[in-house]
Motif scaffolding. Structure first.
Motif, PDB file in Angstrom:
ATOM      1  N   VAL A 216      37.436  49.626  30.208  1.00  0.00           N
ATOM      2  CA  VAL A 216      38.723  49.711  30.897  1.00  0.00           C
ATOM      3  C   VAL A 216      38.723  48.600  31.935  1.00  0.00           C
ATOM      4  CG1 VAL A 216      40.138  51.070  32.470  1.00  0.00           C
ATOM      5  CG2 VAL A 216      39.035  52.181  30.535  1.00  0.00           C
ATOM      6  N   ILE A 217      39.793  47.825  31.965  1.00  0.00           N
ATOM      7  CA  ILE A 217      39.897  46.740  32.938  1.00  0.00           C
ATOM      8  C   ILE A 217      41.036  47.059  33.896  1.00  0.00           C
ATOM      9  CG2 ILE A 217      40.254  44.255  33.252  1.00  0.00           C
ATOM     10  CD1 ILE A 217      39.151  43.869  30.426  1.00  0.00           C
ATOM     11  N   ALA A 218      40.739  47.023  35.180  1.00  0.00           N
ATOM     12  CA  ALA A 218      41.751  47.339  36.199  1.00  0.00           C
ATOM     13  C   ALA A 218      41.824  46.201  37.208  1.00  0.00           C
ATOM     14  CB  ALA A 218      41.391  48.634  36.913  1.00  0.00           C
ATOM     15  N   THR A 219      43.029  45.963  37.716  1.00  0.00           N
ATOM     16  CA  THR A 219      43.206  44.911  38.727  1.00  0.00           C
ATOM     17  C   THR A 219      43.306  45.549  40.105  1.00  0.00           C
ATOM     18  OG1 THR A 219      44.411  43.598  37.106  1.00  0.00           O
ATOM     19  CG2 THR A 219      44.625  42.934  39.397  1.00  0.00           C
ATOM     20  N   LEU A 220      42.509  45.039  41.052  1.00  0.00           N
ATOM     21  CA  LEU A 220      42.543  45.555  42.418  1.00  0.00           C
ATOM     22  C   LEU A 220      43.841  45.124  43.096  1.00  0.00           C
ATOM     23  CD1 LEU A 220      38.869  44.659  43.427  1.00  0.00           C
ATOM     24  CD2 LEU A 220      39.725  46.873  42.663  1.00  0.00           C
ATOM     25  N   GLY A 221      44.329  45.990  43.978  1.00  0.00           N
ATOM     26  CA  GLY A 221      45.561  45.673  44.685  1.00  0.00           C
ATOM     27  C   GLY A 221      45.331  44.653  45.784  1.00  0.00           C
ATOM     28  N   THR A 222      46.391  44.311  46.462  1.00  0.00           N
ATOM     29  CA  THR A 222      46.277  43.394  47.600  1.00  0.00           C
ATOM     30  C   THR A 222      46.944  44.039  48.809  1.00  0.00           C
ATOM     31  OG1 THR A 222      48.295  42.321  46.836  1.00  0.00           O
ATOM     32  CG2 THR A 222      46.239  41.257  46.237  1.00  0.00           C
ATOM     33  N   GLY A 223      46.587  43.588  49.991  1.00  0.00           N
ATOM     34  CA  GLY A 223      47.190  44.097  51.207  1.00  0.00           C
ATOM     35  C   GLY A 223      46.522  45.359  51.704  1.00  0.00           C
ATOM     36  N   PRO A 224      47.097  45.980  52.771  1.00  0.00           N
ATOM     37  CA  PRO A 224      46.493  47.184  53.346  1.00  0.00           C
ATOM     38  C   PRO A 224      46.483  48.328  52.323  1.00  0.00           C
ATOM     39  CG  PRO A 224      48.310  46.357  54.713  1.00  0.00           C
ATOM     40  CD  PRO A 224      48.334  45.590  53.451  1.00  0.00           C
ATOM     41  N   GLY A 225      45.389  49.060  52.312  1.00  0.00           N
ATOM     42  CA  GLY A 225      45.285  50.196  51.391  1.00  0.00           C
ATOM     43  C   GLY A 225      44.884  49.814  49.989  1.00  0.00           C
TER      44      GLY A 225
END
Lengths: 392, 178
Positions: A216-225
């Protein structure tokens, strides 16, 4: 130190046009070879690096960290990850989580061999286009599940050893004994995905009779949280029963690139050995060029020019010829070698003639000029001036 | 004039090579601040009494139970999660690869790679120290107050999850055997 004017060196080149042509072409051929080697190494390394996105995290089975194709994880991992780790990247309510199956399968296309060649086939859902941001559909449409449709990468024909026309939209490809229709062409420039075949996840699972995913490939978010890699790693650790582990996509492909380091070393060594032959050829040419001018060099010393100034002039002359060859080779490499597809076990990649490759090539050209001059210059200038003036 | 031509050629080469080097590489995550070690208040001065072995305790544990478990840190090459207060504890009865197996030269004996994965899972529990949000604390554990792979640790805490082989304990105190 009184130096000889640059124009003196430049004009000397025109004394023998044939010799100049040989020097320039010899240098160009050696530099072209170095550029081809550099383009091979840069293309392979960049292809693997660009396939891995630093913002992507992969979840694979424990013990399969070095080969996704060996990995098997429960199909529930993607939804569990989506539900358990807040802060993954989302767009329009869709989380960037892509469950995938990756498997090498024999593929026959066009007039290829009946056994087919092994090509990496990736089973995907539409979210794959979100996590693999370097990919886009260049032609045709996304393959519909249940319709035996596939997406074919732009370099897949290189891997298969057939013409690009054999994989045109609408053509039929046999994968592991079953016919599939090319519904579109996938473009992922400068990444190894460019040589892959994509099909709907459910179709590939059905065709290979498996229930599990490879990863499973997931992209990390950006910004706070935003989620961090450690959050996904903690999720994987908390699920002992799933026997999964997390790693960054870039680290996986960096490890793969490391695996191919011996291949790159062999390419450099081969180029180096042939370059050495070029240096000896250059030595021979320059020796012949300078040996016939011993009297002239003696006269220059009589006129008050020091040996170092004469050597500098000879270096200028030699480097001017080899640098011209290097520039010709660079132009040829940019126009004719850049992007030429090469197949390897992971798929295919294009030769990459970029700034570092060009710098290495131009450096090799200058080095050729320097090394080719020093020995002949020493032979010509070691004679006493009186003997030089009497030389025939 | 020749010098001018040479300079122009050189400038053109440099310009072309720098133009070729424009980066369209994949996105990079933003840099983040360094993570602090786990505070000393979580470490116990004395070993808690009545510590249970993991394999035996897992049979009866359910979410919400208060528990004292003893085991060794291990179960994988890196039993700690980087930058999170979470690690895997393995039953003491399991022998590491340097204890009696033919893999006594193993560089990471705490990963129990000489045993089947199912056996490692059956003898393991996950230990985490959580914050007010219920998520593992952002803290470094490896190397703090004797916490390291293969160290024997007694954990005092509450069972957060107990589903089949998956047992997660929220620790409130840790005692590391010297």
């Amino acid at each position: 130190m009184q130096t000889l004017p640059f124009t003196y060196s430049a004009r000397n080149l025109g004394r023998s046009r044939l010799r100049l042509l040989l020097s320039v072409m010899g240098s160009a051929m050696v530099v072209l070879l170095v550029l081809a080697a550099g383009g091979f190494v840069r293309g392979m390394t960049t292809g693997l690096e660009r396939t891995g996105d630093e913002a992507n995290v992969m979840i694979v089975g424990i013990g399969s960290e070095e080969s996704i194709e060996r990995s098997e994880i429960p199909a529930s991992v993607a939804s569990l990850l989506d539900a358990s780790v807040p802060g993954l990247r989302t767009a329009f309510g869709t989380t960037f989580v892509s469950p995938e199956v990756q498997v090498q399968l024999p593929v026959v296309a066009g007039a290829g061999s009946p056994e087919g060649r092994l090509v990496l086939v990736r089973g995907v859902t539409p979210t794959a286009l979100l996590v693999h941001s370097q990919c886009q559909i260049a032609q045709g449409h996304w393959p519909r599940s249940g319709h035996n449709e596939i997406l074919v990468g732009q370099l897949a024909h290189t891997k298969l050893g057939v013409s690009a026309a054999a994989l045109a939209v609408g053509s039929t490809v046999n994968i592991d004994g079953r016919d599939w229709i090319v519904s579109g062409r996938l473009a992922a420039p400068r990444s190894v995905i460019d040589a892959e075949i994509w099909m709907p996840l459910a179709d590939l699972k059905e065709a290979t009779r498996r229930l599990t995913d490879s990863c499973v490939i997931a992209t990390l978010g950006t910004g706070p949280g935003a989620a961090e890699f450690a959050d996904v790693a903690a999720f994987a650790r908390q699920r002992l029963d799933l026997e999964i582990t997390a790693m960054t996509e870039s680290s996986y492909y960096a490890r793969l690139a490391g695996f191919f380091a011996p291949v790159r070393a062999v390419v450099w060594i081969t180029a180096g050995l042939i370059g050495l032959g070029g240096v000896f050829g250059g030595l021979n040419t320059m020796y012949a060029a300078f040996a016939s001018r011993v009297r002239e060099l003696g006269m220059l010393q009589c006129l008050g020019f020091r040996r170092s100034a004469i050597v500098l002039s000879m270096l200028q002359e030699s480097c001017l010829a080899t640098a011209s060859g290097a520039l010709l080779a660079s132009a040829a490499a940019v126009f004719f070698l850049d992007g030429v597809a090469v197949q390897f076990s992971m798929g295919a990649f294009g030769l990459l003639i970029d700034a570092p490759a060009l710098l290495v090539g131009l450096g090799a050209g200058l080095l050729l000029g320097l090394l080719g001059t020093i020995a002949p210059a020493y032979r010509c200038l070691k004679l006493p001036i009186s003997e030089s003036l009497k030389s025939i | 004039m020749f010098r001018t031509a040479t300079l122009l050629t050189l400038a053109a080469v440099l310009a072309s090579t720098s133009a070729c080097s424009k980066s369209d590489a994949p996105t990079k995550p933003a840099a983040k601040a360094a993570v602090a070690p786990l505070p000393g208040s979580y470490f116990l001065a004395e070993a808690p009494a009545d510590a249970k072995d993991i394999r035996a305790a897992k049979r009866s544990l359910k979410a919400g139970d208060k528990v004292v478990l003893i085991g060794r840190i291990g179960g994988s090459e890196d039993p700690f999660v980087p930058e999170r207060a979470i690690f895997t504890l393995v039953d003491k009865a399991m022998k590491t690869c340097d204890e009696g197996s033919d893999m006594d030269t193993c560089k990471t004996p705490w990963d129990y790679c000489c045993d089947p994965r199912e056996q490692i899972t059956a003898n393991s529990a996950v230990v985490q120290i959580v914050g007010p949000d219920g998520q593992p604390l952002k803290a470094v554990l490896n190397g703090v107050k004797g916490l390291k792979p293969q160290a024997t640790v007694t954990v005092v805490g509450t069972v957060s999850k107990a589903e089949g082989q998956n047992v997660v304990v929220n620790a409130t105190g840790l005692f590391v055997k010297p």
